[in-house]
Design a protein around this motif. Structure first.
Motif, short mmCIF file in Angstrom:
data_model
loop_
_atom_site.label_atom_id
_atom_site.label_comp_id
_atom_site.label_asym_id
_atom_site.label_seq_id
_atom_site.Cartn_x
_atom_site.Cartn_y
_atom_site.Cartn_z
N CYS A 46 -55.35 -27.35 -41.98
CA CYS A 46 -54.14 -27.24 -41.24
C CYS A 46 -53.24 -28.42 -41.01
O CYS A 46 -52.22 -28.41 -40.17
CB CYS A 46 -54.67 -26.78 -39.66
N TRP A 47 -53.45 -29.42 -41.97
CA TRP A 47 -52.72 -30.87 -41.85
C TRP A 47 -52.13 -30.77 -43.07
O TRP A 47 -51.95 -32.24 -43.38
CB TRP A 47 -53.34 -31.90 -41.26
N GLY A 48 -51.86 -29.96 -44.06
CA GLY A 48 -51.18 -30.32 -45.70
C GLY A 48 -49.90 -30.62 -45.56
O GLY A 48 -49.59 -31.58 -46.39
N ILE A 49 -49.21 -30.25 -44.54
CA ILE A 49 -47.73 -30.56 -44.51
C ILE A 49 -47.59 -32.16 -44.22
O ILE A 49 -46.90 -32.95 -44.93
CB ILE A 49 -46.82 -29.70 -43.52
N LEU A 50 -48.28 -32.34 -43.03
CA LEU A 50 -48.36 -33.69 -42.80
C LEU A 50 -48.91 -34.71 -43.70
O LEU A 50 -48.18 -35.55 -43.92
CB LEU A 50 -49.47 -34.07 -41.39
N ASN A 51 -49.92 -34.33 -44.32
CA ASN A 51 -50.77 -35.26 -45.26
C ASN A 51 -50.21 -35.42 -46.64
O ASN A 51 -50.46 -36.05 -47.52
CB ASN A 51 -52.14 -35.15 -45.07
N ALA A 52 -49.31 -34.52 -47.07
CA ALA A 52 -48.77 -34.37 -48.33
C ALA A 52 -48.14 -35.52 -48.93
O ALA A 52 -48.58 -36.14 -49.97
CB ALA A 52 -47.88 -33.13 -48.41
N PRO A 53 -47.44 -36.28 -48.17
CA PRO A 53 -46.86 -37.49 -48.67
C PRO A 53 -47.77 -38.63 -49.06
O PRO A 53 -47.90 -39.18 -50.31
CB PRO A 53 -45.81 -38.16 -47.73
N ALA A 54 -48.75 -39.08 -48.05
CA ALA A 54 -49.70 -39.98 -48.45
C ALA A 54 -50.58 -39.45 -49.38
O ALA A 54 -51.02 -40.57 -50.35
CB ALA A 54 -50.44 -40.61 -47.16
N THR A 55 -50.92 -38.29 -49.72
CA THR A 55 -52.00 -37.91 -50.60
C THR A 55 -51.02 -38.00 -51.92
O THR A 55 -51.55 -38.60 -53.01
CB THR A 55 -52.15 -36.48 -50.45
N GLY A 56 -49.87 -37.55 -52.09
CA GLY A 56 -49.25 -37.67 -53.59
C GLY A 56 -49.08 -39.25 -53.69
O GLY A 56 -49.04 -39.25 -55.11
N GLU A 57 -48.65 -40.07 -52.85
CA GLU A 57 -48.40 -41.23 -53.09
C GLU A 57 -49.82 -42.01 -53.68
O GLU A 57 -49.70 -42.59 -54.73
CB GLU A 57 -47.85 -42.06 -51.66
N ALA A 58 -50.84 -41.67 -52.95
CA ALA A 58 -52.06 -42.35 -53.40
C ALA A 58 -52.79 -41.87 -54.80
O ALA A 58 -53.04 -42.68 -55.60
CB ALA A 58 -53.15 -42.16 -52.29
N LEU A 59 -52.35 -40.48 -54.90
CA LEU A 59 -52.93 -40.04 -56.20
C LEU A 59 -51.94 -40.63 -57.20
O LEU A 59 -52.66 -40.72 -58.48
CB LEU A 59 -52.93 -38.29 -56.13
N ALA A 60 -50.60 -40.57 -57.03
CA ALA A 60 -49.91 -41.43 -58.24
C ALA A 60 -50.53 -42.63 -58.47
O ALA A 60 -50.35 -42.83 -59.91
CB ALA A 60 -48.55 -41.13 -57.74
N GLU A 61 -50.78 -43.41 -57.62
CA GLU A 61 -51.21 -44.73 -57.90
C GLU A 61 -52.55 -44.57 -58.59
O GLU A 61 -52.93 -45.45 -59.70
CB GLU A 61 -51.49 -45.57 -56.58
N LEU A 62 -53.45 -43.96 -58.23
CA LEU A 62 -54.84 -43.82 -58.76
C LEU A 62 -54.57 -43.24 -60.46
O LEU A 62 -55.26 -43.92 -61.32
CB LEU A 62 -55.65 -42.80 -58.24
N ILE A 63 -53.57 -42.45 -60.69
CA ILE A 63 -53.45 -41.97 -62.10
C ILE A 63 -52.75 -42.92 -62.82
O ILE A 63 -53.10 -43.30 -63.98
CB ILE A 63 -52.55 -40.75 -62.03
N LEU A 64 -51.75 -43.63 -62.34
CA LEU A 64 -50.91 -44.37 -63.20
C LEU A 64 -51.62 -45.90 -63.21
O LEU A 64 -51.29 -46.61 -63.96
CB LEU A 64 -49.46 -44.61 -62.71
N GLN A 65 -52.15 -46.12 -62.04
CA GLN A 65 -52.45 -47.83 -61.93
C GLN A 65 -53.88 -47.74 -62.00
O GLN A 65 -54.38 -49.02 -61.92
CB GLN A 65 -51.91 -48.36 -60.59
N GLY A 66 -54.78 -46.67 -61.78
CA GLY A 66 -56.14 -46.74 -61.98
C GLY A 66 -56.96 -46.97 -60.47
O GLY A 66 -58.10 -46.71 -60.63
N ALA A 67 -56.18 -47.16 -59.52
CA ALA A 67 -56.66 -47.27 -58.29
C ALA A 67 -55.55 -46.85 -57.15
O ALA A 67 -54.40 -47.17 -57.34
CB ALA A 67 -57.22 -48.78 -57.71
N ALA A 68 -56.12 -46.18 -56.08
CA ALA A 68 -55.30 -45.89 -54.95
C ALA A 68 -55.07 -47.30 -54.13
O ALA A 68 -55.99 -47.64 -53.83
CB ALA A 68 -55.61 -44.76 -54.28
N GLN A 69 -53.74 -47.53 -53.93
CA GLN A 69 -53.52 -48.85 -53.28
C GLN A 69 -52.98 -48.70 -51.49
O GLN A 69 -53.56 -49.09 -50.59
CB GLN A 69 -52.42 -49.65 -53.75
N SER A 70 -52.44 -47.51 -51.39
CA SER A 70 -51.64 -47.31 -50.10
C SER A 70 -52.60 -46.63 -49.17
O SER A 70 -52.29 -46.67 -48.06
CB SER A 70 -50.43 -46.45 -50.43
N SER A 71 -53.52 -45.92 -49.71
CA SER A 71 -54.47 -45.05 -48.93
C SER A 71 -55.88 -44.97 -49.59
O SER A 71 -55.81 -45.49 -50.54
CB SER A 71 -54.15 -43.49 -48.67
#
Ligand SMILES: Cc1cc2nc3c(=O)[nH]c(=O)nc-3n(C[C@H](O)[C@H](O)[C@H](O)COP(=O)(O)OP(=O)(O)OC[C@H]3O[C@@H](n4cnc5c(N)ncnc54)[C@H](O)[C@@H]3O)c2cc1C
Length: 382
Positions: free
Chosen positions: A340-365
């Protein structure tokens, strides 16, 4: 070299992941089976809370996301996302037809409540959030605004259902997809793949068995018109007692621009259908939601119903989101189970996943608590 990432699912989680990937330099293709924001991400309430998850492992993700929503409202425009801070109220109300609330006497009782809420059937009210810690977005506008910005950065959205993967060893080289309009099959090369399929995630287990189970809870909602814009930036969390004695916990969210969203009638044990286009709306659930509206305000009860809808909440077995690498594959990722918190948590999820994919590790979360491999580890221990 620019990485090309295929994102499967055009809900808010896929859209936010594509947005942050393209911001960090990747080229994205979002593959969406039915249409962007066609399910939970277009039919949710859009309520945001800074600190309501502080006692859960998602607390830090929620705090980061809450801050990102405010930043995104600046970057994309508050009108494009429907963002605004709200005051939030908890009220106990029993079923009944509310009378007019025009008289000034209405606001003398329960003075914390906004003037458009009828007091007739309310026994208790308290303020549970303020502009400091609660806000809202319009989920459909928000999801589409993220996708639009991603497309402006060179990415694309294709209306196609992903049906399988092409792999070489433990690497994915391409996804197989079927165009939802022409029915043609195609193969799309990709450097990495993200699965953000919400309540449909378990259906992918047919060809990706290492994905964890995700169940879907069906919930109905309506959007009614408020042409005079009498409602204000106040969210209502109801403890509602129907005339049959049954209790519900509906939510009422006025939105900028003269609309009010009401949800909270769920249906247990309804299997997730083949696609979002196959979701069936039950007339009795819609009537129940109109009854709830009428108990809160005579005007809302009589208002034109603009949308009658149902969708599925994506839930994991331990109640936490599933965000990270797909076990056994080097360049495949999953982001689902946001409940029930997907709208809230979408930005931090997307941000961290993008870091994991492109930089090899999530930095922001810190994504450790959401690692998809935790289910396999737990099964091994049993
Ligand atoms: C009634 C209700 C109210 C809610 N209110 C709030 C709220 O106020 N605040 C909040 O934070 N959260 C709220 N939520 C939760 C939130 O809506 C969800 O957590 C979130 O929308 C999930 O997003 P998603 O992208 O994971 O899934 P979805 O929105 O379901 O998107 C998944 C997408 O994947 C597509 N797809 C599936 N399989 C494939 C495939 N094989 N190929 C291509 N595409 C595929 C689907 O068509 C779908 O569009 C609410 C949910 C409900 C049901």
């Amino acid at each position: 070299m620019t990485q090309h990432v295929a994102i499967v699912g055009g809900g808010v989680i896929g859209a936010a992941t594509a947005f942050y990937l393209s911001k960090q330099g990747a080229r994205c293709t979002v593959l969406e089976a039915t249409g962007p924001a066609c399910s939970a991400s277009g039919k949710a309430g859009g309520f945001l809370a800074l600190d309501w998850n502080d006692s859960s492992p998602i607390g830090p993700l929620a705090r980061r996301s809450y801050a990102l929503h405010a930043e995104l409202a600046q970057e994309l425009g508050a009108e494009s996302t429907g963002y605004r801070p709200v005051n939030t109220h908890s009220i106990s109300v029993r079923q009944g037809q509310a009378g007019p609330v025009s008289s000034s006497g209405a606001s003398k009782r329960l003075p914390s409540l906004p003037g458009w809420v009828a007091r007739d059937h309310i026994s208790q009210a308290s303020v549970i959030g303020t502009h400091e810690n609660t806000a809202q977005v319009h989920p459909e506008l928000f999801t589409n605004a993220l996708l639009q910005r991603m497309q402006e950065a060179g990415g694309s959205v294709q209306i196609a259902a992903v049906t399988g993967l092409v792999t070489e060893g433990d690497r994915v080289t391409a996804v197989k997809a079927r165009d939802s309009i022409s029915g043609e099959d195609r193969v799309l090369q990709a450097d990495a793949v993200v699965f953000a399929c919400g309540a449909w995630s378990s259906k992918l287990q047919a060809w990706l068995p290492q994905l964890p189970d995700i169940s879907g809870l069906k919930v109905h909602s309506i959007v009614v018109a408020d042409p005079q814009q009498r409602t204000t930036a106040d969210a209502l969390f109801l403890a509602y007692r129907g005339s049959n004695g049954k209790s519900l916990e509906p939510e009422v969210y006025p939105r900028p621009g003269g609309q009010v969203y009401i949800c909270g009638v769920s249906e247990d044990d309804v299997p997730v259908p083949a696609t979002a286009a196959d979701v069936h709306v039950r007339a009795d659930a819609i009537a129940q939601l109109q009854g709830i509206a009428a108990s809160v305000s005579q005007e809302l009860g009589a208002a034109e119903v603009l949308k009658e809808q149902a969708c599925y909440l994506p839930c994991s077995d331990d109640g936490l989101p599933v965000i990270g690498k797909v076990p056994g594959l080097d360049n495949a990722y999953v982001a689902t189970g946001h409940s029930c918190w997907g709208i809230l948590n979408a930005p931090a999820t997307g941000e961290a996943l993008a870091e994991l994919i492109l930089q090899g590790a999530a930095q922001s979360s810190n994504l450790k608590a959401f690692d998809p491999a935790r289910f396999a580890r737990a099964a091994k221990r049993r």
